[in-house]
Motif scaffolding. Structure first.
Motif, PDB file in Angstrom:
ATOM      1  N   VAL A 192       0.839  -1.196   0.000  1.00 38.95           N
ATOM      2  CA  VAL A 192       0.000   0.000   0.000  1.00 38.95           C
ATOM      3  C   VAL A 192       0.875   1.248   0.000  1.00 38.95           C
ATOM      4  CG1 VAL A 192      -1.721   1.322   1.300  1.00 38.95           C
ATOM      5  CG2 VAL A 192      -1.900  -1.179   1.151  1.00 38.95           C
ATOM      6  N   VAL A 193       1.915   1.259   0.810  1.00 41.10           N
ATOM      7  CA  VAL A 193       2.812   2.413   0.898  1.00 41.10           C
ATOM      8  C   VAL A 193       3.656   2.534  -0.365  1.00 41.10           C
ATOM      9  CG1 VAL A 193       4.765   3.408   2.139  1.00 41.10           C
ATOM     10  CG2 VAL A 193       2.875   2.370   3.409  1.00 41.10           C
ATOM     11  N   MET A 194       4.193   1.427  -0.839  1.00 42.67           N
ATOM     12  CA  MET A 194       5.097   1.451  -1.981  1.00 42.67           C
ATOM     13  C   MET A 194       4.438   2.066  -3.203  1.00 42.67           C
ATOM     14  SD  MET A 194       8.317   0.244  -2.352  1.00 42.67           S
ATOM     15  CE  MET A 194       8.527  -1.341  -1.568  1.00 42.67           C
ATOM     16  N   ASP A 195       3.142   1.821  -3.382  1.00 41.64           N
ATOM     17  CA  ASP A 195       2.434   2.338  -4.543  1.00 41.64           C
ATOM     18  C   ASP A 195       2.320   3.854  -4.540  1.00 41.64           C
ATOM     19  OD1 ASP A 195       2.102  -0.199  -5.545  1.00 41.64           O
ATOM     20  OD2 ASP A 195       0.061  -0.459  -4.777  1.00 41.64           O
ATOM     21  N   ILE A 314      -3.943  11.242   9.419  1.00 40.45           N
ATOM     22  CA  ILE A 314      -4.988  10.376   8.886  1.00 40.45           C
ATOM     23  C   ILE A 314      -4.575   8.938   9.176  1.00 40.45           C
ATOM     24  CG2 ILE A 314      -6.329   9.715   6.857  1.00 40.45           C
ATOM     25  CD1 ILE A 314      -5.375  12.368   5.577  1.00 40.45           C
ATOM     26  N   ALA A 315      -5.313   8.279  10.085  1.00 44.16           N
ATOM     27  CA  ALA A 315      -4.964   6.922  10.494  1.00 44.16           C
ATOM     28  C   ALA A 315      -5.885   5.934   9.793  1.00 44.16           C
ATOM     29  CB  ALA A 315      -5.069   6.781  12.004  1.00 44.16           C
ATOM     30  N   TYR A 316      -5.345   5.256   8.781  1.00 39.26           N
ATOM     31  CA  TYR A 316      -6.136   4.248   8.085  1.00 39.26           C
ATOM     32  C   TYR A 316      -6.227   2.975   8.906  1.00 39.26           C
ATOM     33  CZ  TYR A 316      -5.523   7.396   4.128  1.00 39.26           C
ATOM     34  OH  TYR A 316      -5.530   8.499   3.314  1.00 39.26           O
ATOM     35  N   ARG A 317      -5.146   2.666   9.565  1.00 37.74           N
ATOM     36  CA  ARG A 317      -5.132   1.603  10.576  1.00 37.74           C
ATOM     37  C   ARG A 317      -3.969   1.897  11.500  1.00 37.74           C
ATOM     38  NH1 ARG A 317      -3.966  -1.617   5.781  1.00 37.74           N
ATOM     39  NH2 ARG A 317      -1.743  -2.203   5.715  1.00 37.74           N
ATOM     40  N   GLU A 318      -3.722   1.058  12.473  1.00 39.93           N
ATOM     41  CA  GLU A 318      -2.797   1.402  13.552  1.00 39.93           C
ATOM     42  C   GLU A 318      -1.431   1.819  13.067  1.00 39.93           C
ATOM     43  OE1 GLU A 318      -1.215  -0.355  17.832  1.00 39.93           O
ATOM     44  OE2 GLU A 318      -2.021  -1.726  16.325  1.00 39.93           O
ATOM     45  N   ASN A 423      -9.292   7.051  16.060  1.00 36.51           N
ATOM     46  CA  ASN A 423      -9.523   5.615  15.820  1.00 36.51           C
ATOM     47  C   ASN A 423      -8.356   4.746  16.284  1.00 36.51           C
ATOM     48  OD1 ASN A 423     -11.980   6.281  14.574  1.00 36.51           O
ATOM     49  ND2 ASN A 423     -10.961   6.521  12.579  1.00 36.51           N
ATOM     50  N   MET A 424      -7.483   5.314  17.099  1.00 35.55           N
ATOM     51  CA  MET A 424      -6.379   4.536  17.627  1.00 35.55           C
ATOM     52  C   MET A 424      -6.318   4.690  19.126  1.00 35.55           C
ATOM     53  SD  MET A 424      -3.387   5.375  14.890  1.00 35.55           S
ATOM     54  CE  MET A 424      -2.210   4.538  15.932  1.00 35.55           C
ATOM     55  N   GLN A 425      -5.780   3.720  19.795  1.00 31.40           N
ATOM     56  CA  GLN A 425      -5.622   3.755  21.238  1.00 31.40           C
ATOM     57  C   GLN A 425      -4.146   3.873  21.581  1.00 31.40           C
ATOM     58  OE1 GLN A 425      -8.106   3.872  23.492  1.00 31.40           O
ATOM     59  NE2 GLN A 425      -9.492   3.966  21.733  1.00 31.40           N
TER      60      GLN A 425
END
Length: 428
Positions: A192-195, A314-318, A423-425
């Protein structure tokens, strides 16, 4: 006296008198006097030439300095420099002269350097980077996007040391790369990052069994710079202003406490003797702190400017977090230099330069009036925090919970209480 003795004296005495008179005359002839040197040897004192000067008497508090071969005095730098123009040979990312002006013709290299686990410390080469960004990458960790531009790391033993450890790329790296017109060096990244990334080099580790095994030699970095020069063109990273004179309007800011997480607490302590901030960090346990050094020099990191910028995360996931850095008008910034704190803003807005050249400039800092803020010549370390991060003055303690809950206005100890992206702890 016998007659024969008188006869001898008649002939000898005139000779003795002639010799004495001759000696007295010789002693008064210039150019034959002697002076006793400190070593006890006698050296003729000859006529003074333009290169010599007479010995002068010294007071008890004065000493004779050893003679040295005259050298050319370096050209004085007329500060301030920047934000648009810099004298020849001045690095626009730190406001200091470089040893090799041709190094400024090669593009900036953005190296992704690890800060976790603790075995990654001490890192190699941080004290040679004019500009460093520290960003939160999730799971209670930060990473350093370290800009190498101009003179590169070297030690008394080698001009080709290793820099690192190098770790994976992150989404936000591409924004900084565009602003500097540089390239990235990383140890791969997720698909995802590399793209989303451009102009990068993936470093193959020579020690695949070690998480800290990916390191880059300076000679290899120079080769990469030359290779990317043909793709990127000559750099022009203008936009920062530097001035050793301390600006007006500052407040006591000798200490910074920045907890990215309970197990990732950063302290910056101002050192009056060096005029720089020294970095301390806990050992991923929230208690034991160690001063951060550069393993290449064995000396503490000494940073002239510590800047805290407040940025939308922007947190897409942790562990997949992006930053809104490009085309930003003005957002809040706290600027620390010379033991003081200044309120200001950061910006990446497009102005005349961007509109006329089509190129971007590095992230820039403004004072409260919107004018370029003068950084102290030297390194700048940028701490990136969320917009929701709290700021207050605290009492000095290494107790995490007391720091979180106690306020002490006027202490000069600034708590930058990091609030994790939505959305993160917190990893506590």
């Amino acid at each position: 006296m016998k007659p024969e003795h008188l006869k001898i004296l008649r002939f000898v005495l005139p000779g003795i008198l002639i010799l004495v008179v001759a000696a007295l005359v010789v002693m008064k002839i210039p150019g034959t006097m002697v002076t006793v040197m400190p070593t006890g040897t006698a050296t003729p004192l000859t006529a003074k030439s333009p290169e010599t000067s007479p010995i002068q008497s010294l007071s008890p508090s004065e000493t004779i300095e050893p003679s040295v071969t005259p050298t050319m005095e370096p050209t004085a730098i007329a500060y301030p420099v920047g934000p648009d123009d810099y004298p020849a040979g001045i690095n626009p990312l730190n406001g200091l002269p470089v040893e090799d002006p041709e190094s400024l013709l090669l593009p900036p290299a953005l190296l992704s350097i690890s800060n976790s686990p603790v075995t990654a410390r001490p890192q190699a080469g941080l004290s040679f980077a004019p500009l460093i960004y520290e960003l939160f990458i999730g799971a209670g960790n930060t990473r350093f996007l370290t800009i190498f531009y101009g003179d590169l790391p070297k030690t008394p033993d080698t001009d080709n040391p290793e820099i690192g450890p190098i770790r994976s790329g992150r989404l936000a790296y591409e924004h900084v790369r565009k602003m500097l017109n540089g390239f990235m060096v990383m140890a791969y990244a997720s698909d995802v990052v590399m793209d989303t990334l451009n102009y990068y080099h993936n470093l193959q580790t020579e020690h695949p069994d070690s998480i800290n095994g990916a390191r880059l030699r300076v000679d290899d970095l120079i080769a990469l710079k030359r290779d990317f020069l043909t793709k990127l063109g000559e750099p022009n990273p203008i936009g920062l202003m530097f001035d050793p004179a301390v600006p007006q309007g500052g407040k006591d800011g000798h200490t910074i406490w920045l907890p990215y997480a309970y197990v990732d607490q950063v302290w910056w302590h101002y050192n009056k003797e060096s005029g720089t901030y020294h970095r301390w960090q806990d050992m991923e346990n929230g208690r034991a702190y160690t001063e951060q050094i550069d393993s290449l020099t064995g000396k503490p990191l000494e940073i002239e400017n510590v800047v805290v910028i407040f940025v939308d995360h922007i947190a897409y996931r942790e562990t997949l977090i992006d930053l809104k850095l490009l085309y930003t008008n003005q957002e809040r910034a706290l600027l620390f230099r010379d033991g003081q704190i200044f309120e200001g803003t950061w910006t990446t807005r497009g102005e005349t330069y961007e509109k006329t050249t089509g190129k971007l400039r590095p992230l820039r800092f403004l004072d409260k009036n919107g004018d370029p803020f003068p950084l102290k010549p030297g390194q700048t370390w940028v701490e990136i925090v969320t917009q929701e991060t709290g700021v207050y003055e605290a009492q000095y303690t290494e107790d995490y919970y007391r720091l979180v809950n106690n306020r002490e206005p006027g202490s000069g100890i600034w708590a930058i209480s990091f609030v994790h992206p939505e959305n993160m702890q917190p990893n506590q």
